[in-house]
Design a protein around this motif. Structure first.
Motif, PDB file in Angstrom:
ATOM      1  N   GLY A 194      10.923   9.723 -13.209  1.00 25.71           N
ATOM      2  CA  GLY A 194      10.019   9.476 -12.095  1.00 25.71           C
ATOM      3  C   GLY A 194      10.803   9.322 -10.807  1.00 25.71           C
ATOM      4  N   ALA A 195      10.090   9.359  -9.690  1.00 26.63           N
ATOM      5  CA  ALA A 195      10.712   9.203  -8.370  1.00 26.63           C
ATOM      6  C   ALA A 195       9.855   8.278  -7.524  1.00 26.63           C
ATOM      7  CB  ALA A 195      10.872  10.557  -7.681  1.00 26.63           C
ATOM      8  N   ALA A 207       0.847  -1.184   0.000  1.00 26.85           N
ATOM      9  CA  ALA A 207       0.000   0.000   0.000  1.00 26.85           C
ATOM     10  C   ALA A 207       0.881   1.230   0.000  1.00 26.85           C
ATOM     11  CB  ALA A 207      -0.922   0.001   1.210  1.00 26.85           C
ATOM     12  N   GLN A 208       0.326   2.342  -0.424  1.00 30.53           N
ATOM     13  CA  GLN A 208       1.073   3.583  -0.465  1.00 30.53           C
ATOM     14  C   GLN A 208       1.475   4.015   0.945  1.00 30.53           C
ATOM     15  OE1 GLN A 208      -0.857   7.479  -1.214  1.00 30.53           O
ATOM     16  NE2 GLN A 208       0.375   7.530  -3.063  1.00 30.53           N
ATOM     17  N   THR A 209       2.736   4.399   1.099  1.00 29.38           N
ATOM     18  CA  THR A 209       3.232   4.896   2.379  1.00 29.38           C
ATOM     19  C   THR A 209       2.874   6.369   2.522  1.00 29.38           C
ATOM     20  OG1 THR A 209       5.079   3.346   2.418  1.00 29.38           O
ATOM     21  CG2 THR A 209       5.291   5.322   3.759  1.00 29.38           C
ATOM     22  N   ASP A 210       2.342   6.746   3.676  1.00 28.98           N
ATOM     23  CA  ASP A 210       1.990   8.133   3.967  1.00 28.98           C
ATOM     24  C   ASP A 210       2.464   8.424   5.381  1.00 28.98           C
ATOM     25  OD1 ASP A 210       0.872  10.593   4.483  1.00 28.98           O
ATOM     26  OD2 ASP A 210      -1.090  10.100   3.642  1.00 28.98           O
ATOM     27  N   GLN A 211       3.587   9.151   5.497  1.00 24.70           N
ATOM     28  CA  GLN A 211       4.187   9.453   6.794  1.00 24.70           C
ATOM     29  C   GLN A 211       4.167  10.962   7.025  1.00 24.70           C
ATOM     30  OE1 GLN A 211       8.077   7.367   7.150  1.00 24.70           O
ATOM     31  NE2 GLN A 211       7.494   6.329   5.263  1.00 24.70           N
ATOM     32  N   LEU A 212       3.765  11.369   8.228  1.00 23.49           N
ATOM     33  CA  LEU A 212       3.637  12.781   8.558  1.00 23.49           C
ATOM     34  C   LEU A 212       4.413  13.080   9.836  1.00 23.49           C
ATOM     35  CD1 LEU A 212       2.106  15.503   7.910  1.00 23.49           C
ATOM     36  CD2 LEU A 212       0.372  14.706   9.522  1.00 23.49           C
ATOM     37  N   VAL A 213       5.294  14.076   9.789  1.00 23.43           N
ATOM     38  CA  VAL A 213       6.090  14.462  10.958  1.00 23.43           C
ATOM     39  C   VAL A 213       6.191  15.983  11.023  1.00 23.43           C
ATOM     40  CG1 VAL A 213       7.473  12.334  10.983  1.00 23.43           C
ATOM     41  CG2 VAL A 213       8.262  14.329   9.692  1.00 23.43           C
ATOM     42  N   GLN A 214       6.498  16.489  12.212  1.00 24.14           N
ATOM     43  CA  GLN A 214       6.702  17.928  12.388  1.00 24.14           C
ATOM     44  C   GLN A 214       8.130  18.202  12.815  1.00 24.14           C
ATOM     45  OE1 GLN A 214       4.589  19.834  15.633  1.00 24.14           O
ATOM     46  NE2 GLN A 214       4.526  21.804  14.572  1.00 24.14           N
ATOM     47  N   TRP A 215       8.723  19.228  12.248  1.00 21.49           N
ATOM     48  CA  TRP A 215      10.031  19.706  12.688  1.00 21.49           C
ATOM     49  C   TRP A 215       9.761  20.788  13.728  1.00 21.49           C
ATOM     50  CZ3 TRP A 215      14.132  22.950   9.588  1.00 21.49           C
ATOM     51  CH2 TRP A 215      15.370  22.848  10.248  1.00 21.49           C
ATOM     52  N   THR A 216       9.715  20.393  14.966  1.00 21.22           N
ATOM     53  CA  THR A 216       9.254  21.270  16.036  1.00 21.22           C
ATOM     54  C   THR A 216      10.261  22.372  16.342  1.00 21.22           C
ATOM     55  OG1 THR A 216      10.220  19.904  17.782  1.00 21.22           O
ATOM     56  CG2 THR A 216       7.985  19.347  17.070  1.00 21.22           C
ATOM     57  N   LEU A 221       5.174  10.604   0.799  1.00 24.61           N
ATOM     58  CA  LEU A 221       4.314   9.605   0.181  1.00 24.61           C
ATOM     59  C   LEU A 221       5.109   8.818  -0.848  1.00 24.61           C
ATOM     60  CD1 LEU A 221       2.409  12.482   0.414  1.00 24.61           C
ATOM     61  CD2 LEU A 221       0.697  10.706   0.087  1.00 24.61           C
ATOM     62  N   SER A 222       4.892   7.519  -0.864  1.00 27.46           N
ATOM     63  CA  SER A 222       5.561   6.656  -1.831  1.00 27.46           C
ATOM     64  C   SER A 222       4.508   5.887  -2.623  1.00 27.46           C
ATOM     65  CB  SER A 222       6.506   5.687  -1.114  1.00 27.46           C
ATOM     66  OG  SER A 222       5.767   4.787  -0.297  1.00 27.46           O
ATOM     67  N   PRO A 223       4.854   5.400  -3.816  1.00 20.38           N
ATOM     68  CA  PRO A 223       3.885   4.664  -4.633  1.00 20.38           C
ATOM     69  C   PRO A 223       3.648   3.260  -4.078  1.00 20.38           C
ATOM     70  CG  PRO A 223       6.021   4.676  -5.697  1.00 20.38           C
ATOM     71  CD  PRO A 223       6.155   5.564  -4.490  1.00 20.38           C
ATOM     72  N   VAL A 224       2.637   2.598  -4.618  1.00 24.10           N
ATOM     73  CA  VAL A 224       2.320   1.238  -4.165  1.00 24.10           C
ATOM     74  C   VAL A 224       3.361   0.237  -4.655  1.00 24.10           C
ATOM     75  CG1 VAL A 224      -0.146   1.684  -4.013  1.00 24.10           C
ATOM     76  CG2 VAL A 224       0.817   0.882  -6.167  1.00 24.10           C
ATOM     77  N   SER A 225       4.154   0.621  -5.644  1.00 22.98           N
ATOM     78  CA  SER A 225       5.149  -0.290  -6.204  1.00 22.98           C
ATOM     79  C   SER A 225       6.319   0.507  -6.749  1.00 22.98           C
ATOM     80  CB  SER A 225       4.528  -1.131  -7.326  1.00 22.98           C
ATOM     81  OG  SER A 225       5.517  -1.787  -8.092  1.00 22.98           O
ATOM     82  N   ILE A 226       7.512  -0.074  -6.697  1.00 20.23           N
ATOM     83  CA  ILE A 226       8.678   0.589  -7.274  1.00 20.23           C
ATOM     84  C   ILE A 226       8.566   0.649  -8.798  1.00 20.23           C
ATOM     85  CG2 ILE A 226      10.195  -0.103  -5.377  1.00 20.23           C
ATOM     86  CD1 ILE A 226      11.353  -2.254  -7.238  1.00 20.23           C
ATOM     87  N   PHE A 227       7.620  -0.099  -9.372  1.00 15.28           N
ATOM     88  CA  PHE A 227       7.418  -0.075 -10.820  1.00 15.28           C
ATOM     89  C   PHE A 227       6.394   0.989 -11.233  1.00 15.28           C
ATOM     90  CE2 PHE A 227       8.622  -4.463  -9.711  1.00 15.28           C
ATOM     91  CZ  PHE A 227       9.804  -4.558 -10.443  1.00 15.28           C
ATOM     92  N   GLU A 228       5.886   1.756 -10.261  1.00 13.53           N
ATOM     93  CA  GLU A 228       4.918   2.813 -10.549  1.00 13.53           C
ATOM     94  C   GLU A 228       5.376   4.131  -9.926  1.00 13.53           C
ATOM     95  OE1 GLU A 228       0.863   1.679  -9.649  1.00 13.53           O
ATOM     96  OE2 GLU A 228       1.382  -0.431  -9.851  1.00 13.53           O
ATOM     97  N   PRO A 229       6.524   4.653 -10.364  1.00 18.32           N
ATOM     98  CA  PRO A 229       7.034   5.898  -9.775  1.00 18.32           C
ATOM     99  C   PRO A 229       6.128   7.079 -10.089  1.00 18.32           C
ATOM    100  CG  PRO A 229       8.282   5.345 -11.743  1.00 18.32           C
ATOM    101  CD  PRO A 229       7.390   4.177 -11.474  1.00 18.32           C
ATOM    102  N   PHE A 230       6.243   8.125  -9.263  1.00 16.29           N
ATOM    103  CA  PHE A 230       5.477   9.343  -9.476  1.00 16.29           C
ATOM    104  C   PHE A 230       6.190  10.247 -10.482  1.00 16.29           C
ATOM    105  CE2 PHE A 230       4.253   8.478  -4.943  1.00 16.29           C
ATOM    106  CZ  PHE A 230       2.909   8.212  -5.187  1.00 16.29           C
ATOM    107  N   SER A 231       5.444  10.844 -11.384  1.00 17.35           N
ATOM    108  CA  SER A 231       5.997  11.910 -12.207  1.00 17.35           C
ATOM    109  C   SER A 231       6.063  13.186 -11.374  1.00 17.35           C
ATOM    110  CB  SER A 231       5.129  12.149 -13.445  1.00 17.35           C
ATOM    111  OG  SER A 231       3.884  12.729 -13.069  1.00 17.35           O
ATOM    112  N   PHE A 232       6.871  14.128 -11.808  1.00 16.84           N
ATOM    113  CA  PHE A 232       6.969  15.393 -11.074  1.00 16.84           C
ATOM    114  C   PHE A 232       5.635  16.131 -11.111  1.00 16.84           C
ATOM    115  CE2 PHE A 232       7.860  19.920 -10.643  1.00 16.84           C
ATOM    116  CZ  PHE A 232       8.674  19.939  -9.515  1.00 16.84           C
ATOM    117  N   ALA A 233       4.966  16.120 -12.262  1.00 11.56           N
ATOM    118  CA  ALA A 233       3.690  16.825 -12.384  1.00 11.56           C
ATOM    119  C   ALA A 233       2.657  16.268 -11.417  1.00 11.56           C
ATOM    120  CB  ALA A 233       3.178  16.732 -13.824  1.00 11.56           C
ATOM    121  N   THR A 234       2.617  14.942 -11.286  1.00 13.47           N
ATOM    122  CA  THR A 234       1.680  14.318 -10.351  1.00 13.47           C
ATOM    123  C   THR A 234       1.983  14.727  -8.923  1.00 13.47           C
ATOM    124  OG1 THR A 234       1.299  12.405 -11.792  1.00 13.47           O
ATOM    125  CG2 THR A 234       0.868  12.105  -9.437  1.00 13.47           C
TER     126      THR A 234
END
Length: 229
Positions: A183-184, A34-43, A56-69
């Motif tokens: 992609g990244a 599943a897609q990773t969604d991690q949230l942190v604060q730099w206090t 946020l990361s994609p569900v698979s390393i074979f489905e990288p995000f484009s910059f526009a997305t």
């Protein structure tokens, strides 16, 4: 009539339903990631700017995000009333925080990338931040990997910035320039650009009050018209 059909006809309806559900579970495709969604604060207590950061990361390393997305998703998001944008890294302290803030998705060779919010597409060699309080400003602090940014003749389309992660002992972090079609394996959103400027829709009580006021005005006008008549 065949014996098995007679048996099926007399089975309780619940048993047939459960059997069908079990069969569906056996043949249905499964999702293993599943897609990773991690949230942190730099206090501010830790010497930070108080901003929130989301990776946020994609569900698979074979489905990288484009910059526009990544950029569209970042700018369409908000948290705690703060507008989102692709993260800007403006100091070594912020870079150090970002390095240890998330569990980054790594691909082949134990390497990974995550989009950041800078580009030199407007003017070759002039890297500028695209969003947040630093939007339009020249990138002053840098953390380029050796050989980056790519600026050789014929490679002018390496216009986008990404954080590069090399897994190992120790894991190392740096910046790389990526071509427009690249992609990244993730992107980092920063929330620190002031409040979201959208006007909230009225709630039920607000609508009720507005309706009552309009009704009262209508009654008052009718009384005034009757008095004149």
């Amino acid at each position: 009539m065949r014996p098995d059909s007679r048996l099926a006809r007399h089975l309780p309806h619940k048993m047939i339903t459960l059997a069908c559900a079990a069969l569906a579970l056996l043949v249905a495709p499964t999702t293993t990631s599943a897609q990773t969604d991690q949230l942190v604060q730099w206090t501010t207590e830790a010497g930070g700017n108080g901003h929130w950061y989301r990776y946020l990361s994609p569900v698979s390393i074979f489905e990288p995000f484009s910059f526009a997305t990544a950029q569209s998703a970042a700018e369409a998001s908000s948290y705690n009333g703060l507008q989102g944008y692709l993260a800007t890294i403006t100091s070594q302290a912020e870079q150090d925080f970002m390095n240890g803030a998330f569990s980054y998705l790594l691909g082949f060779g134990g390497t990974g990338t995550a989009w950041l919010g800078a580009s030199d597409a407007a003017t070759e060699g002039e890297w500028r931040w695209l969003g947040g309080p630093e939007a339009g400003q020249l990138v002053s602090y840098t953390n380029w990997r050796p050989g980056h940014p790519v600026a050789a003749a014929g490679f002018e389309n390496y216009d986008l910035l990404a954080l590069s992660i090399f897994g190992g002992s120790p894991t190392t972090y740096g910046w790389v320039s990526v071509e427009q079609s690249g992609g990244a394996l993730g992107y980092i959103i920063e929330y620190g650009n002031g409040p979201v400027t959208t006007v909230p829709e009225p709630g039920p009580l607000g609508l009720l009050a507005a309706g009552a006021a309009a009704f009262g005005m209508m009654v008052r006008r009718r009384r005034e018209d009757a008095a004149r008549g």
